[in-house]
Design an enzyme around this catalytic site. Structure first.
Site, PDB file in Angstrom:
ATOM      1  N   GLY A 127      20.664   5.742 -56.657  1.00  0.00           N
ATOM      2  CA  GLY A 127      20.296   6.998 -56.106  1.00  0.00           C
ATOM      3  C   GLY A 127      19.518   7.925 -56.848  1.00  0.00           C
ATOM      4  CB  SER A 129      13.420   8.370 -55.002  1.00  0.00           C
ATOM      5  OG  SER A 129      12.915   7.380 -56.138  1.00  0.00           O
ATOM      6  CD  GLU A 244      13.727   0.739 -62.054  1.00  0.00           C
ATOM      7  OE1 GLU A 244      14.083   1.821 -62.531  1.00  0.00           O
ATOM      8  OE2 GLU A 244      13.405   0.729 -60.953  1.00  0.00           O
ATOM      9  CG  ASN A 382       1.637  -0.333 -61.273  1.00  0.00           C
ATOM     10  OD1 ASN A 382       2.766  -0.292 -61.442  1.00  0.00           O
ATOM     11  ND2 ASN A 382       0.710  -1.309 -61.222  1.00  0.00           N
ATOM     12  CD  GLU A 383      -1.112   5.126 -59.355  1.00  0.00           C
ATOM     13  OE1 GLU A 383       0.045   4.758 -59.192  1.00  0.00           O
ATOM     14  OE2 GLU A 383      -2.072   4.666 -58.778  1.00  0.00           O
TER      15      GLU A 383
END
Ligand SMILES: Cc1cc2nc3c(=O)[nH]c(=O)nc-3n(C[C@H](O)[C@H](O)[C@H](O)COP(=O)(O)OP(=O)(O)OC[C@H]3O[C@@H](n4cnc5c(N)ncnc54)[C@H](O)[C@@H]3O)c2cc1C
Length: 396
Positions: A127, A129, A244, A382-383
């Site tokens: 939990g 986002s 992660e 990815n940015e």
């Protein structure tokens, strides 16, 4: 870097391969191989089998239930899991919250949760986002207010993978609005069966329901489920994110998918020859295969560094970016290989008995293609990984 495997490593690989061949249910293997959706029991049954063997958490310290394997053995094990078409191990308990509990949790939290993670008794979800708080995670609004020996939680999380299966959530909550945003966040362990929690599925473009909205309405969480100190959750959250991103490159899985791509391209016709024999399609496969070989070398460099006692650093971001780009490129080529036969999506519902339109292997390629668009977004987009590389690797 020494890339050769010693005789013990080769023997180890044979042992792991034999165990997987004997133990993994053939129906589950087939689902993984053909990209079909897995049910909760497919994951849990496999995890329990690994637990009984003592192999469920090779990366954990031995005193908590790890295997004591070398970095090379762990790498071989990961490869064999992918080559054997095993369900992926759900990372939220094993790879994400467990390291945080080990490092920052109380003894009571270690005693309760670590054994239940190992045995798959608890399914965890993440939990972090919220609507409006993804990349800018420190803006999160879900509030926890102390009330005696409980916290009372109100707010909402979103994109929560497998919340519908979860028994526990590790959750970032705002416990203070004073000072810097990062300094008012705490890390709570929350029982998903508590009154006041509602889970609403979000259907994704491929038709599956992996992700959810989770609402909290006056949810009471015992204060001893706070990890570490109040308002220090940001430190623990960042520690968790490092875990992660490792293992996210999926090299072995991509190798298997390239084998599958070649088999499909060999079966597909392009005029008087197979698609695999056309120079243009061969070039496309070679190009992604070369990228994958380069990625594998990068991954092996990190394995080698780890065996030499060096901790993985920001290169986890490189593995995440290239790994997910390659996974997406392969799903694009699989889609392209079968052309319009990718469009009639196979009905996976129980009892469905419509014969496939087109070849057997085509029915899941479009959903897989669409589903994998997620991989460049989750785990830190990815940015954002590129920003990390710019800052920590290139010093920009
Ligand atoms: C399938 C899936 C499963 C997920 N599972 C979970 C889960 O289990 N638990 C959980 O907590 N979260 C989960 N997430 C959420 C995921 O972590 C976020 O989607 C991700 O962090 C991006 O946040 P956002 O969606 O709010 O997009 P935003 O942060 O709004 O980003 C939108 C776009 O802007 C770009 N962008 C944003 N900031 C910058 C910047 N500073 N520089 C350059 N570009 C930028 C992003 O790269 C992206 O392209 C999941 C997401 C997906 C897609």
């Amino acid at each position: 870097m020494d890339l050769s495997y010693g005789p013990e490593d080769i023997a180890f690989r044979t042992t792991v391969r034999g165990f997987i061949a004997e133990t993994l249910a053939p129906a589950t293997r087939e689902k993984v191989k053909t990209g079909r959706h897995l049910d909760k029991h497919d994951y849990v049954d496999w995890q329990k089998a690994l637990y009984r063997k003592g192999w469920i958490a090779p990366q954990w310290p031995v005193e908590h239930g790890g295997t004591g394997w070398t970095a090379t053995q762990r790498h071989i094990f990961e490869e064999e899991l992918a080559y054997g078409f095993c369900p992926r191990l759900i990372p939220f308990g094993l790879k994400m919250v467990a390291p945080v509990i080990m490092k920052f949790g109380s003894q009571a939290q270690k005693d309760r949760y670590l054994p239940r993670i190992l045995s798959s008794e608890d399914w965890w979800c993440q939990g972090y986002s919220e609507p409006g708080s993804g990349s800018d995670l420190a803006s999160l609004q879900t509030k926890a207010v102390r009330d005696g020996d409980h916290y009372v939680v109100n707010g909402m999380k979103t994109w929560t993978t497998y919340a519908q299966h979860a028994d526990m959530m590790f959750c970032l909550v705002r416990t203070s609005s004073a000072g810097k945003r990062q300094e008012g966040i705490s890390f709570l362990l929350l029982d998903m069966h508590s009154p006041g929690i509602s889970v609403r599925p979000i259907q994704t473009i491929d038709g599956s329901a992996e992700i959810n909205e989770v609402r909290f309405d006056e949810v009471r969480v015992p204060a001893n489920n706070l990890v570490g100190e109040e308002n220090k959750g940001w430190t623990y959250a960042k520690y968790l994110l490092g875990h992660e991103r490792t293992g996210i490159a999926g090299v072995a899985h991509s190798k298997e998918q390239i084998k599958r791509l070649k088999a499909i391209a060999a079966a597909e016709r392009a005029g008087d020859r197979s698609l695999l024999e056309t120079p243009r399609f061969r070039d496309k496969i070679s190009s992604v295969e070369i990228d994958l070989m380069a990625l594998e070398m990068t991954e092996l460099r990190t394995v080698y560094a780890e065996s030499a006692g060096r901790a993985p650093g920001p290169e986890a971001s490189i593995l995440k970016i290239r790994g997910t780009e390659i996974q997406q490129a392969i799903t694009e080529l699989l889609f392209e290989a079968v052309g319009h036969y990718a469009f009639p999506v196979e009905d996976e519902r129980e009892g469905a008995n419509e014969p496939p339109i087109g070849p057997d292997y085509a029915g899941q390629l479009a959903p897989t293609y669409f589903n994998w668009r997620k991989s460049s977004i989750y785990g830190g987009s990815n940015e954002i990984q590129k920003n990390i590389i710019a800052k920590l690797v290139l010093g920009l």
